[in-house]
Design a protein around this motif. Structure first.
Motif, PDB file in Angstrom:
ATOM      1  N   ALA B  94     -11.653  42.988 -10.577  1.00 41.38           N
ATOM      2  CA  ALA B  94     -12.029  44.378 -10.313  1.00 41.38           C
ATOM      3  C   ALA B  94     -13.269  44.753 -11.115  1.00 41.38           C
ATOM      4  CB  ALA B  94     -10.868  45.295 -10.674  1.00 41.38           C
ATOM      5  N   LYS B  96     -15.623  42.732 -12.113  1.00 37.96           N
ATOM      6  CA  LYS B  96     -16.803  42.092 -11.525  1.00 37.96           C
ATOM      7  C   LYS B  96     -17.242  42.793 -10.259  1.00 37.96           C
ATOM      8  CE  LYS B  96     -16.756  37.556 -13.478  1.00 37.96           C
ATOM      9  NZ  LYS B  96     -16.784  36.119 -13.258  1.00 37.96           N
ATOM     10  N   ALA B  97     -16.257  43.229  -9.444  1.00 35.44           N
ATOM     11  CA  ALA B  97     -16.612  43.939  -8.218  1.00 35.44           C
ATOM     12  C   ALA B  97     -17.331  45.244  -8.539  1.00 35.44           C
ATOM     13  CB  ALA B  97     -15.345  44.214  -7.405  1.00 35.44           C
ATOM     14  N   ASP B  98     -16.879  45.942  -9.591  1.00 39.39           N
ATOM     15  CA  ASP B  98     -17.540  47.186  -9.988  1.00 39.39           C
ATOM     16  C   ASP B  98     -18.978  46.921 -10.416  1.00 39.39           C
ATOM     17  OD1 ASP B  98     -15.438  48.690  -9.420  1.00 39.39           O
ATOM     18  OD2 ASP B  98     -14.695  48.888 -11.476  1.00 39.39           O
ATOM     19  N   LYS B 100     -20.910  44.486  -9.478  1.00 33.61           N
ATOM     20  CA  LYS B 100     -21.695  44.182  -8.283  1.00 33.61           C
ATOM     21  C   LYS B 100     -22.083  45.463  -7.551  1.00 33.61           C
ATOM     22  CE  LYS B 100     -20.966  39.739  -6.044  1.00 33.61           C
ATOM     23  NZ  LYS B 100     -20.101  39.000  -5.119  1.00 33.61           N
ATOM     24  N   ARG B 101     -21.116  46.362  -7.414  1.00 31.58           N
ATOM     25  CA  ARG B 101     -21.365  47.598  -6.671  1.00 31.58           C
ATOM     26  C   ARG B 101     -22.433  48.440  -7.383  1.00 31.58           C
ATOM     27  NH1 ARG B 101     -18.888  52.550  -5.924  1.00 31.58           N
ATOM     28  NH2 ARG B 101     -17.891  52.274  -7.938  1.00 31.58           N
TER      29      ARG B 101
END
Lengths: 151, 115
Positions: B94, B96-98, B100-101
């Motif tokens: 989560a 890492k996804a944040d 990236k976003r």
């Protein structure tokens, strides 16, 4: 008496392996190395120790329970080690390409993680992501394609 | 109690004491461990050692129902390790996804400013 001597030999081997395991997690420097020592104790140490107890119990239901313990551990311990290694590889931010390959001449693997994890898009795991909105959007899209297909 | 000869009773008591010392040593690693993975691994090892201790005590006091507890302890320890590593893996994914976003949003803002 000879039964006790054989059992004691096996149990002492098991204890020696447990002791080596504890020395291993103190002398090795990195988690993935330490995990090797821990997995050795989980499988070989348990095997020797339980074989010693099985020799003591003889042919009985207690021996069957101990065999079940060995079987369960030999299935469960590698799974747990695998998940722990996965966690370590995902959470290590120092050198992402450390785990790609050590052999020269081979191309590096792509960075982990990719856009999906186990078939689930990565954005689903985000706590700031509006899941409800995404579901609604997907439903709308599906409805649109369905309608288009009918039309 | 089992009617064991003196040598056997001493041997099993020695086994129990050694296992207790090993459990204490692994607990110190749980406290020291620099990473989350170290700690979860040490918890797994404590589960294994406690299970062995239960098996020895079951023979020492001649109560074979303790072996059932041994089996259940193994299952619960395994489930604890699985759940902890799953939860932490999803937590890191989560994060890492944040990241990236946020990077994508910054790039979009830069493009808009450039125009």
């Amino acid at each position: 008496m000879i039964q006790f001597i054989f059992a004691a030999l096996f149990m002492i081997s098991g204890l020696v392996i447990f002791t080596l395991e504890v020395f291993g997690i103190y002398s090795l420097k990195y988690v993935l190395n330490r995990m090797h020592a821990a997995a050795m104790g989980d499988t070989l140490g348990i095997l020797f120790f339980m074989i010693g107890l099985i020799i003591l119990y003889g042919f009985s239901w207690s021996s069957l329970k101990l065999v079940l313990v060995i079987a369960f551990f030999w299935m469960a311990s590698p799974a747990a080690s695998h998940l722990l290694c996965q966690l370590e590889v995902f959470s290590n931010t120092d050198n992402p390409k450390k785990y790609a390959t050590d052999r020269p001449g081979e191309p590096d693997l792509p960075d982990v993680p990719e856009t999906t994890w186990g078939g689930v898009p990565l954005e689903r795991f985000s706590i700031h992501h509006d899941v409800q909105a995404q579901f609604e959007e997907e439903e709308r899209r599906e409805a649109g394609t369905h309608h288009a297909g009918n039309g | 109690m089992n009617n064991l000869p003196g040598i056997a009773a001493g041997f099993f008591t020695g086994c129990c004491i050694l296992l207790g010392i090993l459990i204490l040593a692994v607990m110190i690693r749980t406290i020291l461990g620099p990473k989350v993975t170290d700690r979860i691994m040490a918890i797994n090892m404590i589960g294994t050692l406690v299970m062995t201790l239960i098996a020895v005590i079951a023979y020492l006091i001649d109560e074979s129902y303790l072996l059932d507890i041994c089996l259940i302890y193994a299952a619960i320890s395994f489930i604890a390790v699985i759940i902890l590593s799953k939860v932490y893996t999803e937590r890191y994914l989560a994060d890492k996804a944040d990241e990236k976003r946020l990077e994508q949003e910054k790039e979009q803002q830069k493009e808009e400013n450039g125009k």
